[in-house]
Structure formats: structure tokens, C-alpha cells
Design a protein around this motif. Structure first.
Motif, short mmCIF file in Angstrom:
data_model
loop_
_atom_site.label_atom_id
_atom_site.label_comp_id
_atom_site.label_asym_id
_atom_site.label_seq_id
_atom_site.Cartn_x
_atom_site.Cartn_y
_atom_site.Cartn_z
N TYR A 7 0.82 -1.21 0.00
CA TYR A 7 0.00 0.00 0.00
C TYR A 7 0.85 1.26 0.00
N VAL A 8 0.31 2.32 -0.61
CA VAL A 8 0.85 3.66 -0.49
C VAL A 8 -0.19 4.46 0.27
N PHE A 9 0.20 5.05 1.38
CA PHE A 9 -0.69 5.89 2.16
C PHE A 9 -0.56 7.34 1.70
N MET A 10 -1.70 7.97 1.55
CA MET A 10 -1.75 9.33 1.02
C MET A 10 -2.38 10.27 2.03
N PRO A 11 -2.00 11.56 2.00
CA PRO A 11 -2.59 12.51 2.94
C PRO A 11 -4.06 12.83 2.64
N LYS A 12 -4.45 12.76 1.37
CA LYS A 12 -5.85 13.00 1.01
C LYS A 12 -6.20 12.29 -0.29
N ALA A 13 -7.49 12.11 -0.49
CA ALA A 13 -7.98 11.35 -1.64
C ALA A 13 -7.56 11.97 -2.98
N ALA A 14 -7.55 13.30 -3.06
CA ALA A 14 -7.16 13.95 -4.32
C ALA A 14 -5.72 13.61 -4.69
N ASP A 15 -4.84 13.54 -3.69
CA ASP A 15 -3.45 13.14 -3.95
C ASP A 15 -3.38 11.70 -4.42
N ALA A 16 -4.20 10.84 -3.83
CA ALA A 16 -4.22 9.43 -4.22
C ALA A 16 -4.64 9.28 -5.68
N MET A 17 -5.66 10.02 -6.08
CA MET A 17 -6.13 9.95 -7.47
C MET A 17 -5.06 10.45 -8.44
N ALA A 18 -4.39 11.55 -8.08
CA ALA A 18 -3.35 12.10 -8.95
C ALA A 18 -2.19 11.13 -9.09
N LEU A 19 -1.74 10.55 -7.98
CA LEU A 19 -0.63 9.62 -8.05
C LEU A 19 -1.02 8.35 -8.80
N LEU A 20 -2.21 7.84 -8.55
CA LEU A 20 -2.68 6.64 -9.24
C LEU A 20 -2.64 6.83 -10.75
N GLN A 21 -3.15 7.94 -11.22
CA GLN A 21 -3.15 8.22 -12.66
C GLN A 21 -1.71 8.23 -13.20
N ASN A 22 -0.81 8.88 -12.48
CA ASN A 22 0.58 8.99 -12.94
C ASN A 22 1.30 7.64 -12.95
N ILE A 23 1.12 6.85 -11.91
CA ILE A 23 1.85 5.58 -11.87
C ILE A 23 1.28 4.58 -12.87
N LYS A 24 -0.04 4.63 -13.10
CA LYS A 24 -0.63 3.74 -14.10
C LYS A 24 -0.11 4.09 -15.50
N GLU A 25 0.03 5.39 -15.77
CA GLU A 25 0.57 5.83 -17.07
C GLU A 25 2.00 5.34 -17.26
N LYS A 26 2.71 5.12 -16.16
CA LYS A 26 4.11 4.67 -16.22
C LYS A 26 4.21 3.14 -16.09
N GLY A 27 3.07 2.45 -16.14
CA GLY A 27 3.08 0.99 -16.18
C GLY A 27 3.05 0.26 -14.85
N VAL A 28 2.76 0.97 -13.76
CA VAL A 28 2.67 0.31 -12.45
C VAL A 28 1.25 -0.21 -12.27
N GLU A 29 1.11 -1.52 -12.13
CA GLU A 29 -0.20 -2.12 -11.90
C GLU A 29 -0.65 -1.76 -10.50
N SER A 30 -1.78 -1.07 -10.40
CA SER A 30 -2.23 -0.55 -9.10
C SER A 30 -3.72 -0.22 -9.15
N THR A 31 -4.28 -0.01 -7.98
CA THR A 31 -5.69 0.35 -7.89
C THR A 31 -5.93 1.15 -6.61
N LEU A 32 -7.01 1.92 -6.61
CA LEU A 32 -7.41 2.69 -5.44
C LEU A 32 -8.26 1.78 -4.55
#
Length: 87
Positions: A7-32
């Protein structure tokens, strides 16, 4: 299937969504996902990633995109493989 969840812990949901989008674009298999109760972390959402080797990649992307991360955490996978299985 790995015997751990990562897991990656985030300070707020908006940060989680932004990071998720970026890491998925870079090929990291992940989900919220909801933050596990055992984690005792204040934000209700986390990012679940499946390959422990992706941790450094996620850290780099977050730093590059200036997205704050509260931390990383892993736990034993306690999912019941027979859940939702009917006789």
C-alpha cells in the motif's frame, strides 16, 4: 499470487487519485482501495500496488510530480480464496 499486499498511504484522496493516474501511465499495476483498518491511517483511501519492486518507481514519480506521500505499508494477504464461492 503474492502472500503480501503493498500500500501507499496518502494525505488526502485527491493526492491518491493524482498519483494513481501517474503511476498507471508509467506501467505500475495498481488500484485505489480503502485503507485497511489494521493500518490505522487517517485518510480513507490508499493505493494498492502488486509488485514490491515498484516501490522505488512510485516514490520517484511522486517526487517528480510533487505529489505528497504519507508512507508505504505492507501486510500479509488474508484474503479468503473461497470467498464468494458457492457450492
Amino acid at each position: 499470487m503474492s502472500n503480501r499486499k503493498y500500500y501507499v498511504f496518502m494525505p488526502k484522496a485527491a493526492d491518491a487519485m493524482a498519483l494513481l493516474q501517474n503511476i498507471k501511465e508509467k506501467g505500475v499495476e495498481s488500484t485505489l482501495v480503502p485503507t485497511p483498518r489494521e493500518a490505522d491511517h487517517c485518510c480513507g483511501v490508499s493505493i494498492l500496488y502488486y509488485n514490491p519492486l515498484d516501490k522505488e518507481k512510485i516514490e520517484f514519480i511522486a517526487l517528480e510530480e510533487e505529489i505528497p506521500i504519507d508512507g508505504f505499508w505492507d501486510m500479509e494477504n488474508k484474503d479468503d480464496p473461497n470467498r464468494n464461492r458457492f457450492l
